[in-house]
Structure formats: C-alpha cells, structure tokens
Motif scaffolding. Structure first.
Motif, PDB file in Angstrom:
ATOM      1  N   LYS A  63       0.876  -1.171   0.000  1.00 53.13           N
ATOM      2  CA  LYS A  63       0.000   0.000   0.000  1.00 53.13           C
ATOM      3  C   LYS A  63       0.916   1.225   0.000  1.00 53.13           C
ATOM      4  O   LYS A  63       1.808   1.334   0.835  1.00 53.13           O
ATOM      5  N   VAL A  64       0.677   2.121  -0.956  1.00 54.90           N
ATOM      6  CA  VAL A  64       1.467   3.338  -1.052  1.00 54.90           C
ATOM      7  C   VAL A  64       0.513   4.506  -0.883  1.00 54.90           C
ATOM      8  O   VAL A  64      -0.481   4.618  -1.591  1.00 54.90           O
ATOM      9  N   ASN A  93       0.212  -5.046   5.426  1.00 59.49           N
ATOM     10  CA  ASN A  93      -0.406  -5.573   6.654  1.00 59.49           C
ATOM     11  C   ASN A  93      -0.310  -4.572   7.807  1.00 59.49           C
ATOM     12  O   ASN A  93       0.061  -4.926   8.923  1.00 59.49           O
ATOM     13  N   LEU A  94      -0.593  -3.334   7.527  1.00 65.38           N
ATOM     14  CA  LEU A  94      -0.592  -2.229   8.485  1.00 65.38           C
ATOM     15  C   LEU A  94       0.781  -1.884   9.049  1.00 65.38           C
ATOM     16  O   LEU A  94       0.898  -1.092   9.977  1.00 65.38           O
ATOM     17  N   ASN A  95       1.853  -2.469   8.511  1.00 60.75           N
ATOM     18  CA  ASN A  95       3.211  -2.157   8.946  1.00 60.75           C
ATOM     19  C   ASN A  95       3.882  -1.261   7.912  1.00 60.75           C
ATOM     20  O   ASN A  95       3.999  -1.630   6.738  1.00 60.75           O
ATOM     21  N   ASP A 151      15.150   0.564   5.298  1.00 61.38           N
ATOM     22  CA  ASP A 151      13.997  -0.241   5.693  1.00 61.38           C
ATOM     23  C   ASP A 151      14.131  -0.557   7.189  1.00 61.38           C
ATOM     24  O   ASP A 151      15.133  -0.184   7.818  1.00 61.38           O
ATOM     25  N   PRO A 152      13.148  -1.219   7.811  1.00 60.80           N
ATOM     26  CA  PRO A 152      13.215  -1.495   9.257  1.00 60.80           C
ATOM     27  C   PRO A 152      14.449  -2.298   9.687  1.00 60.80           C
ATOM     28  O   PRO A 152      14.887  -2.196  10.833  1.00 60.80           O
ATOM     29  N   SER A 153      15.046  -3.057   8.761  1.00 61.40           N
ATOM     30  CA  SER A 153      16.244  -3.836   9.100  1.00 61.40           C
ATOM     31  C   SER A 153      17.537  -3.054   8.902  1.00 61.40           C
ATOM     32  O   SER A 153      18.623  -3.569   9.147  1.00 61.40           O
ATOM     33  N   GLY A 154      17.424  -1.840   8.397  1.00 63.10           N
ATOM     34  CA  GLY A 154      18.612  -1.020   8.188  1.00 63.10           C
ATOM     35  C   GLY A 154      19.183  -1.093   6.782  1.00 63.10           C
ATOM     36  O   GLY A 154      20.193  -0.453   6.500  1.00 63.10           O
ATOM     37  N   ASN A 155      18.575  -1.912   5.919  1.00 70.44           N
ATOM     38  CA  ASN A 155      19.041  -1.982   4.534  1.00 70.44           C
ATOM     39  C   ASN A 155      18.687  -0.674   3.828  1.00 70.44           C
ATOM     40  O   ASN A 155      17.593  -0.137   4.011  1.00 70.44           O
ATOM     41  N   THR A 156      19.611  -0.168   3.014  1.00 72.05           N
ATOM     42  CA  THR A 156      19.344   1.081   2.311  1.00 72.05           C
ATOM     43  C   THR A 156      18.786   0.802   0.913  1.00 72.05           C
ATOM     44  O   THR A 156      19.199  -0.146   0.248  1.00 72.05           O
ATOM     45  N   ILE A 157      17.861   1.651   0.531  1.00 73.45           N
ATOM     46  CA  ILE A 157      17.220   1.535  -0.775  1.00 73.45           C
ATOM     47  C   ILE A 157      17.328   2.893  -1.458  1.00 73.45           C
ATOM     48  O   ILE A 157      16.893   3.906  -0.908  1.00 73.45           O
TER      49      ILE A 157
END
Length: 175
Positions: free
Chosen positions: A108-109, A124-126, A146-152
């Motif tokens: 969802k964007v 899923n609401l996250n 992202d939540p894990s620290g990976n950069t995009i």
C-alpha cells in the motif's frame, strides 16, 4: 538565348507558384486552444514542458513528451517519414515506480498525512518505508532505510518517483 532564359524563369516561376497553390489548397486552418492540464500516469503527476492543445473536445500532447512520460524514447526517421518508439533502456528497468511496486507486490502506497511528496509504503498495516521526495530534482538520488537497516536508493525519473529494484531485492521487499 535571352528568350530561352525568360522562358525557363517563367516555367520555374509557374512551377513554384502552382506548388504553393497546391499546398495552400490542401492546408486547412483550424481553431484550437492552448491549455495546461495536470498530466497523471498511474496516479503520479508528470511534468511536461509544453502546453496541450485542445481541438474539438480532444486534448493533444506533444508526441515526444507523451512518450517520455510513459517511459519511451522517440526517434524520427526522415528517410521513411516515420516515428519510432523504443522501450525503456536497461538502466530504466533497474528502477520501479511506487505504483508498479504496489500493483506487482501488494504494497500500500499513500501520502503521509498532509505532506506532499512524502510516501509511506506499507503491508499488513506495517510501514516498511517512508520515502521523502519533497524537493527531489530529476535524476537526483537519495536513500531510505527499511526497518532492518538496509538502504534503498530512490530518485525522480521522468517525473515519477522510482526505487532501485536490486536494493529492494536485497532488503527482501521484492523477489
């Protein structure tokens, strides 16, 4: 000899004059209106440099600009009087728009609150990413974690906000 030059000059004059009349006879004047519409592609606003033309209830966008905002390159071949559209280059295929990310992977964007150009990408609401494109210039690259620290990496490409596919794969957000 002088008479021959006069006859040739008259003949050339008649040919030029008759071809001009033929063009004038086949050319048709129309009345149209210039307009400046907001151009949207897959829900994203696209910028165009020129105004649109409205004629008899139809809106016309310059072909080169329409192709650009849809991700195509345009080439005119004068020898064949043809216009060719080429698919996106490979470097463009390395990126995915937020709309395509949503459609292909079920994310969802949505705009974050009342903020223009700040998008939440969630599932899923996250909320998985918050991408801030406020003030982002064409082709300017930025990164988001992202939540894990990976950069995009993300950038504005042809007026659309795009994310780097390989970075999304590394973070596990796409396959």
């Amino acid at each position: 000899m002088k008479m021959k030059k006069v006859i040739i000059a008259l003949s050339v004059g008649l040919l030029v004059g008759s071809s001009s009349m033929a063009v004038a006879a086949t050319s048709q004047k129309v009345q149209a209106t210039l307009a400046n519409f907001k151009i949207m592609v897959n829900g994203q606003s696209k910028s165009v440099a020129s105004d649109q033309l409205v004629y008899k209830g139809n809106t016309y966008v310059q072909l080169r600009e329409a192709a650009k905002i849809l991700g195509y390159e345009v080439n005119y071949r004068s020898a064949t009087r043809s216009i060719e559209f080429s698919a996106k280059s490979q470097s463009q295929a390395d990126w995915i728009t937020l709309i395509d990310l949503s459609a292909a992977y079920g994310y969802k964007v949505e705009l974050k609150g009342d903020s223009a150009d700040v998008y939440n990408v969630s599932k899923n609401l996250n909320t998985l990413l918050t991408v801030n494109a406020n003030g982002l210039k064409e082709a300017e690259e930025k990164v988001v974690a992202d939540p894990s620290g990976n950069t995009i990496r993300y950038k504005k490409q042809q007026g659309s906000l795009v994310l780097h596919r390989e970075d999304l794969k590394k973070s596990g957000l796409i396959r």
